[in-house]
Design an enzyme around this catalytic site. Structure first.
Site, PDB file in Angstrom:
ATOM      1  N   LYS A 268      54.124  26.057  38.511  1.00 16.74           N
ATOM      2  CA  LYS A 268      54.037  24.600  38.506  1.00 16.74           C
ATOM      3  C   LYS A 268      52.708  24.156  39.094  1.00 16.74           C
ATOM      4  CE  LYS A 268      58.985  23.593  39.131  1.00 16.74           C
ATOM      5  NZ  LYS A 268      59.195  22.859  37.874  1.00 16.74           N
ATOM      6  N   ARG A 342      68.789  27.654  34.188  1.00 13.20           N
ATOM      7  CA  ARG A 342      69.778  28.058  33.187  1.00 13.20           C
ATOM      8  C   ARG A 342      70.022  29.563  33.223  1.00 13.20           C
ATOM      9  NH1 ARG A 342      65.895  25.322  28.794  1.00 13.20           N
ATOM     10  NH2 ARG A 342      65.456  24.170  30.701  1.00 13.20           N
TER      11      ARG A 342
HETATM   12  N1  BES Z   1      63.812  22.549  38.875  1.00 13.00           N
HETATM   13  C1  BES Z   1      63.144  22.184  37.681  1.00 13.00           C
HETATM   14  C2  BES Z   1      63.547  20.799  37.174  1.00 13.00           C
HETATM   15  C3  BES Z   1      63.023  19.655  37.977  1.00 13.00           C
HETATM   16  C4  BES Z   1      61.759  19.165  37.731  1.00 13.00           C
HETATM   17  C5  BES Z   1      63.811  19.035  38.900  1.00 13.00           C
HETATM   18  C6  BES Z   1      61.299  18.077  38.442  1.00 13.00           C
HETATM   19  C7  BES Z   1      63.355  17.949  39.609  1.00 13.00           C
HETATM   20  C8  BES Z   1      62.090  17.476  39.385  1.00 13.00           C
HETATM   21  C9  BES Z   1      63.461  23.191  36.592  1.00 13.00           C
HETATM   22  O1  BES Z   1      63.644  24.497  37.009  1.00 13.00           O
HETATM   23  C10 BES Z   1      62.299  23.202  35.678  1.00 13.00           C
HETATM   24  O2  BES Z   1      61.251  23.599  36.100  1.00 13.00           O
HETATM   25  N2  BES Z   1      62.499  22.748  34.448  1.00 13.00           N
HETATM   26  C11 BES Z   1      61.448  22.672  33.509  1.00 13.00           C
HETATM   27  C12 BES Z   1      61.978  23.163  32.187  1.00 13.00           C
HETATM   28  C13 BES Z   1      60.921  23.394  31.162  1.00 13.00           C
HETATM   29  C14 BES Z   1      60.052  24.565  31.563  1.00 13.00           C
HETATM   30  C15 BES Z   1      61.580  23.653  29.855  1.00 13.00           C
HETATM   31  C16 BES Z   1      60.989  21.225  33.416  1.00 13.00           C
HETATM   32  O3  BES Z   1      61.836  20.327  33.514  1.00 13.00           O
HETATM   33  O4  BES Z   1      59.800  21.001  33.309  1.00 13.00           O
HETATM   34 MN    MN Z   2      61.824  25.562  37.147  1.00 10.56          MN
END
Ligand code: BES
Ligand code: MN
Ligand code: ZN
Length: 491
Positions: A268, A342
Site C-alpha cells: 500500500k 478474503r
Molecule cells: N483492508 C483493506 C480494505 C480497506 C481499505 C479497509 C481501506 C479500510 C480502508 C483490504 O485488505 C484491501 O486492501 N482491499 C483492497 C482490495 C483490492 C486489492 C482488490 C482494496 O480495497 O483496495
Molecule cells: Mn489488503
C-alpha cells in the site's frame, strides 16, 4: 468507565451537575420547572436567550446557578415525545457526556422522573458508551485534558434490570474498541488471542488453532497471507451455548482479523497506512459480540470464529501470481497480495462450517476500500444469499444504530473472479470491487447455509466524534450482532 447509579428522588442538585429535561415548545419537565423556580427563573430566561427549542440533545448550560448547590445546571432537550425512542434516548445521554466529560465535574444527576424507565436506561447507556476513551499511551495529558466525569445518577426513575443488560453489551463494545485501538506492535495474532482468554470467565469456551494445526488442516490461503510476517497466525473460536441443550445448531459469526495490513508485496502507499491497524475490526466486533452475548447470558448457541494474521512484505512473503490451495480444496491465484482478507476468511469460514455445522453464518470484515466509496461511513454493506436473513440483520442494525445497506450478488459478478490457471483469482476488475470480494467468499459457503457478509471497512473507525463515540474506534457491529441474536435465536 462511567459508573451509573439509580437513586430515588434525592436533592437533585447534590451532584456537581444537574440535568433536567425539556421537550419542544419549552415543555419543561417537572424537574425543569423545579430547577427554574429554585434558580429564581434563571433557567427559563437562559433557555429563551439561547433560543432553546427542545431538540433532542440540545443543551443550555448555566454555571454556578444562584440558589442551587450544584455548580452547573443543564437543560437538555428530548425532542418530541413521538420520536423519543431508545436510540434517541441514547443520543441524549451521549450529548450529556460529551458536554461534561472533561468539564471538571465528577458527578451528574439526571432527573428522569417523567421519563419511561427503559428510555432512561437507554439514556444512561448512551452516556456510558460516549464516555469510553483510549488514553493509555498518552503520558503527558494536562489535567484539563483528562476526563473528570466518573458518575451518572438517574434520579427518580430508570429500569435498573434493563440497564444491567445494556451494561453487559457496553462491556462488549468497550472490548471491541480497545482491540481496534491498540497499536499493531502491541496487538498481533498471539496477543489478540491472549486478550480474549478472560472470556472463559464469562463461560465462553475457547479453541485456538496454531500454524502447525492450520497447516495440517490445509489452510493454504490463510497461511499464505501470514507467511510474510514473523508473527504466526492463529484462529480463535469462541463458543457460547446458553440454551441448556446440545441439539441446537449454533449461529456462526466470523471475523477478519488482519492485525496489520501493509498490502504485502502489493504494498500500500504510505499515506494513511497506519489506519490498517484496524483491519481486524471484523474480528474485534465478533469478539466484543461474544462478550456481550455471554455477559448477559443469552439463551442462544453462538460461535465466534476469527482468523488472525499480519499481512507483511518480506523475503518469504507470498507473491502476486502464487497459487495457493484452500482448506476446501479449491485453488486460488493470488493476483494482488493486498486482497488478503478474503484469503483469510475463506479458510476460517470453511473450518467454521466443518467444525460447527451452522445453518446461519455472518461474517464481518474490513474487506474493501470500495465499500467506503459506495456507502461512506453511514452504512456497512451487506451481501446475503437469503432474503429473510438479510431482513433480520437490517432490522437489528436499524434498531441499535449499526446500519446496513444491502448490496447485490449474483452469477454475472461471480464469473469475474474465474482464474485462467486456478479455480479462482483473488481480485476481479476495479469496478464493483466490494461485490467481487463478496463473491469470492460466497464460493466457500456450503449449500443450504444461510450466509451474510458485512463489509464494515467504512464503519469501524471514525475520524470525528459521533453521538455515541469519540473519534477513533466506534465499536460497530457489537450491538448489531447482539441484537440479531437476541431477536432471532434466543429460546
Ligand atoms: N483492508 C483493506 C480494505 C480497506 C481499505 C479497509 C481501506 C479500510 C480502508 C483490504 O485488505 C484491501 O486492501 N482491499 C483492497 C482490495 C483490492 C486489492 C482488490 C482494496 O480495497 O483496495
Ligand atoms: Mn489488503
Ligand atoms: Zn485488509
Amino acid at each position: 468507565m462511567l459508573a451509573i447509579n439509580f437513586l430515588p428522588a434525592v436533592a437533585a442538585d447534590a451532584a456537581d451537575a444537574l440535568v433536567v429535561l425539556a421537550g419542544p415548545d419549552a415543555a419543561l419537565s417537572g424537574a425543569a420547572k423545579a430547577a427554574d423556580a429554585a434558580s429564581n427563573g434563571a433557567l427559563a430566561a437562559a433557555a429563551a436567550a439561547a433560543r432553546f427549542d427542545g431538540d433532542a440533545g440540545a443543551i443550555v448550560e448555566i454555571l454556578a446557578p444562584a440558589g442551587m448547590s450544584c455548580r452547573r445546571l443543564l437543560l437538555v432537550g428530548t425532542g418530541p415525545a413521538a420520536k423519543l425512542d431508545a436510540l434517541a434516548a441514547e443520543r441524549i445521554g451521549g450529548a450529556i457526556t460529551a458536554r461534561l466529560l472533561t468539564s471538571g465535574e465528577t458527578s451528574v444527576n439526571v432527573d428522569v422522573a417523567g421519563l419511561d424507565g427503559v428510555l432512561a436506561a437507554h439514556l444512561a447507556h448512551g452516556a456510558s458508551l460516549r464516555a469510553w476513551r483510549f488514553d493509555q499511551y498518552r503520558t503527558k495529558m494536562t489535567d484539563k485534558q483528562k476526563p473528570t466525569l466518573a458518575t451518572l445518577n438517574l434520579i427518580g426513575g430508570g429500569d435498573a434490570a434493563h440497564y444491567a443488560r445494556l451494561a453487559a453489551i457496553a462491556g462488549g463494545v468497550a472490548r471491541t474498541r480497545s482491540l481496534v485501538s491498540e497499536p499493531p506492535n502491541v496487538l498481533y495474532p498471539e496477543s489478540f488471542v491472549d486478550s480474549a482468554r478472560d472470556l472463559a470467565d464469562l463461560g465462553v469456551e475457547l479453541t485456538i488453532l496454531d500454524d502447525a494445526q492450520m497447516r495440517e488442516l490445509g489452510m493454504g490461503a490463510l497461511l499464505g497471507v501470514a507467511q510474510g510476517s514473523v508473527r504466526p497466525a492463529r484462529i480463535l473460536a469462541m463458543r457460547w451455548n446458553g440454551t441448556g441443550r446440545d441439539d441446537v445448531k449454533p449461529v456462526c459469526l466470523v471475523g477478519k482479523g488482519v492485525t496489520f495490513d501493509t498490502g504485502g508485496i502489493s504494498l500500500k502507499p504510505p499515506g494513511g497506512m497506519e489506519d490498517m491497524k484496524w483491519d481486524m475490526g471484523g474480528a474485534g466486533a465478533v469478539t466484543g459480540a461474544m462478550h456481550a452475548i455471554a455477559a448477559r447470558k443469552a439463551k442462544a448457541h453462538v460461535v465466534g470464529v476469527i482468523g488472525l494474521v499480519e499481512n507483511m512484505p518480506d523475503g518469504n512473503a507470498q507473491r502476486p501470481g502464487d497459487v495457493v490451495k484452500t482448506m476446501n480444496g479449491q485453488t486460488v491465484e493470488v493476483i494482488n497480495t493486498d486482497a488478503e482478507g478474503r484469503l483469510v476468511l475463506c479458510d476460517a469460514m470453511w473450518w467454521a462450517q466443518e467444525t460447527f455445522e451452522p445453518e446461519v453464518m455472518v461474517d464481518l470484515a474490513t474487506l474493501t476500500g470500495a465499500i467506503i466509496v459506495s456507502l461512506g461511513h453511514e452504512y456497512a454493506g451487506m451481501f446475503c444469499n437469503d432474503d429473510g436473513l438479510a431482513e433480520q440483520l437490517r432490522i437489528a442494525g436499524a434498531a441499535v444504530g449499526d446500519k446496513l445497506w444491502r448490496m447485490p450478488i449474483g452469477d454475472a459478478y461471480d464469473k469475474l473472479i474465474d482464474s485462467d490457471i486456478a479455480d479462482i483469482k483473488n481480485v476481479g476488475p476495479r469496478e464493483g470491487g466490494s461485490i467481487t470480494a463478496a463473491q469470492f467468499i460466497g464460493r466457500f459457503i456450503k449449500p443450504g447455509v444461510k450466509w451474510a457478509h458485512l463489509d464494515v471497512a467504512g464503519t469501524v473507525w471514525a475520524n470525528k466524534p459521533g453521538p455515541l463515540w469519540d473519534k477513533g474506534a466506534t465499536g460497530y457491529g457489537v450491538r448489531l450482532l447482539d441484537r440479531f441474536v437476541a431477536d432471532n435465536f434466543e429460546l
